[in-house]
Design an enzyme around this catalytic site. Structure first.
Site, PDB file in Angstrom:
ATOM      1  N   TYR A  30      -2.421  -0.009  10.900  1.00 23.90           N
ATOM      2  CA  TYR A  30      -2.511  -0.469   9.512  1.00 23.90           C
ATOM      3  C   TYR A  30      -1.207  -0.183   8.766  1.00 23.90           C
ATOM      4  O   TYR A  30      -0.669  -1.052   8.068  1.00 23.90           O
ATOM      5  CB  TYR A  30      -3.685   0.217   8.814  1.00 23.90           C
ATOM      6  CG  TYR A  30      -3.821  -0.133   7.349  1.00 23.90           C
ATOM      7  CD1 TYR A  30      -4.467  -1.299   6.957  1.00 23.90           C
ATOM      8  CD2 TYR A  30      -3.317   0.702   6.358  1.00 23.90           C
ATOM      9  CE1 TYR A  30      -4.609  -1.627   5.613  1.00 23.90           C
ATOM     10  CE2 TYR A  30      -3.444   0.388   5.017  1.00 23.90           C
ATOM     11  CZ  TYR A  30      -4.088  -0.775   4.649  1.00 23.90           C
ATOM     12  OH  TYR A  30      -4.209  -1.094   3.313  1.00 23.90           O
ATOM     13  N   SER A  32       0.855  -1.185   0.000  1.00 30.09           N
ATOM     14  CA  SER A  32       0.000   0.000   0.000  1.00 30.09           C
ATOM     15  C   SER A  32       0.889   1.232   0.000  1.00 30.09           C
ATOM     16  O   SER A  32       2.065   1.158   0.379  1.00 30.09           O
ATOM     17  CB  SER A  32      -0.876  -0.004   1.268  1.00 30.09           C
ATOM     18  OG  SER A  32      -1.516   1.233   1.470  1.00 30.09           O
TER      19      SER A  32
END
Length: 255
Positions: free
Chosen positions: A159, A146
């Site tokens: 995260y 990501s």
């Protein structure tokens, strides 16, 4: 038919975790359209069955419901897939989840859930599939990272920690598996419009921030990931390993 044999992956067997919806389902469709046999994975059997039925007309697709954070389940199902479908040529570790909360309020259970789902699953799946790829001296492992592998926003520190860890796991897997002819790389999406990000897309203030922060001036569409995926899954990337290919419309390149 491909424009170059370097990108030809027809007939390869690909296992994609977390592929019953969202980005994982789009990646599965892209590999099916490129001629791969695809094994879908998810924990919700009903959602997985629906994806299987929808993708079936495109190509040869199978579905295996199991928990990729459970070491015993991973070992059993990888063995069954290789016995029933064939040797796994391409593993895409896509399973992931998100939880947003201020750091001081972040619950212990959600920290452990994110670590297990986003990071431990890639370790368990990568280890098990690599045990079978190593004797064959070939294989492609692609971890879905990501832009949060590099940067972070308020409320998503855990995260980002999992995605940063996944980037370094990718490099470590490259170091260990490269001598056996296996390439391990990451694919790093930016902000993508999927059914899982509908609320963010609908939030005009946040959407305006995404468009303004991204040189391309828009959210990503899942189809934007397919070309990068095929490159990382194909012979074109045989001398590429330990890298994260960001597909983010240029977001990480600008302040």
């Amino acid at each position: 038919m491909t424009s170059s044999p370097l990108f030809d992956i027809e007939g390869r067997i690909a296992l994609i975790t977390g592929s019953s919806r969202g980005i994982g389902r789009a990646l599965a469709q892209g590999l099916l359209e490129a001629g791969c046999t695809v094994v879908l994975n998810g924990r919700d059997e009903a959602v997985l069955a629906r994806a299987h039925a929808e993708l079936g007309p495109i190509g040869k697709v199978f579905a295996r419901a199991f928990d990729v954070t459970d070491s015993a389940a991973v070992a059993a199902h990888v063995a069954a897939i290789e016995d029933e479908v064939g040797p796994i040529d391409i593993l895409v570790n896509n399973t992931g989840t998100q939880h947003r909360a201020p750091l001081v309020d972040f619950p212990d259970e959600d920290w452990h859930r994110l670590i297990g789902t986003n990071l431990t699953s890639a370790f368990l799946m990568g280890r098990e599939v690599a045990r079978r790829m190593v004797p064959r001296r070939r294989g492609k492992i692609i971890n879905i990272c990501s832009v949060q592998s590099e940067t972070v926003r308020p409320g998503i520190a855990p995260y980002a920690a999992t995605k940063g860890g996944l980037k370094l796991l990718t490099k470590g897997m490259c170091a260990d598996l490269g001598p056996s002819g296996i390439q391990v790389n990451g694919l790093g999406p930016g902000y993508f419009a999927t059914e899982l990000t509908e609320a963010l897309v609908a939030d005009e203030e946040f959407s305006a921030w995404v468009r303004g922060r991204t040189p391309a001036g828009r959210w990503g569409e899942v189809s934007d990931l397919i070309g990068a995926l095929i490159f990382l899954a194909s012979p074109a990337s045989d001398f590429v390993s330990g890298q994260v290919l960001y597909v983010d419309g240029g977001m990480l390149s600008v302040l």
